[in-house]
Design an enzyme around this catalytic site. Sequence first.
Site, short mmCIF file in Angstrom:
data_model
loop_
_atom_site.label_atom_id
_atom_site.label_comp_id
_atom_site.label_asym_id
_atom_site.label_seq_id
_atom_site.Cartn_x
_atom_site.Cartn_y
_atom_site.Cartn_z
N GLU A 42 3.31 2.84 1.55
CA GLU A 42 2.69 2.33 2.77
C GLU A 42 2.17 0.93 2.45
O GLU A 42 1.21 0.78 1.70
CB GLU A 42 1.54 3.24 3.21
CG GLU A 42 0.76 2.70 4.39
CD GLU A 42 -0.54 3.46 4.66
OE1 GLU A 42 -1.50 2.83 5.15
OE2 GLU A 42 -0.59 4.68 4.36
N ARG A 46 -3.09 -5.54 5.79
CA ARG A 46 -4.34 -6.22 5.45
C ARG A 46 -4.08 -7.50 4.67
O ARG A 46 -4.96 -8.35 4.55
CB ARG A 46 -5.24 -5.30 4.62
CG ARG A 46 -5.83 -4.14 5.41
CD ARG A 46 -6.81 -3.33 4.59
NE ARG A 46 -6.15 -2.58 3.54
CZ ARG A 46 -6.36 -2.75 2.24
NH1 ARG A 46 -7.22 -3.67 1.83
NH2 ARG A 46 -5.74 -2.01 1.36
N LYS A 130 -3.01 11.24 9.89
CA LYS A 130 -3.69 10.70 8.71
C LYS A 130 -5.19 10.99 8.89
O LYS A 130 -5.75 10.75 9.96
CB LYS A 130 -3.44 9.20 8.64
CG LYS A 130 -4.27 8.45 7.60
CD LYS A 130 -3.95 6.96 7.65
CE LYS A 130 -4.84 6.18 6.68
NZ LYS A 130 -4.48 4.75 6.65
#
Length: 215
Positions: A42, A46, A130
């Site tokens: 993943e 950011r 998640k």
Amino acid sequence: MNAMNEAISNIGVVPVIKLNHPERDAAALANALCEGGVPVAEVTFRAAGAATAIKLMSQAQPDMLVGAGTVLTTGQVDEALAAGAKFIVTSGLDPDIVKYCQAKGVPVYPGCSSATDYHTAFKLGLEVVKFFPAEQCGGLAKIKALSAPFPMFKVMPTGGISLKNLKDYLSCPVICACGGSYMVTADLIDNQKWDEIINLCRESVAIVKQVRGNG
């Protein structure tokens, strides 16, 4: 579960990656993860250059499941998919982004941490959510509590997961896989400690096999 959910569940751990130098490190990191037995990643938005990292990792390991994380907008969804992302992860539950991904046929895993989130995810027809940030939101105790009224979900906890508690999380039957950055920390990546990353991945895989009885 659908094919992507099944594939991620079979691997058992999902490295959560922030790449500061994608042109230099993305391909080598993809190779290290796959050599360590963890062919999934993943890549978080950011960091600038996330799309570049996704593209380079996918090129280096075409069979690897490379997805995008910390996705906040539909524009980032498009950017990730154009780079070759195979799934989308969001930190919170945004129904608009979930529906956008569903319309495009791409698996999406939204961050959920409350009964309200779970109920919304149920109405959106999701199979896997998640749970984020896992440890800070109550960890396994809360995941188990939420699974009582929402037994239809498999859960991917992320946040505070390490080798120390990985076995505990994976031992819970509602856990699909665990996300974590412990095997891909900034220190390990920025200093190109590929052998250490490989070893941490192998340790993680050994725990997955031990818990799930296929090792």
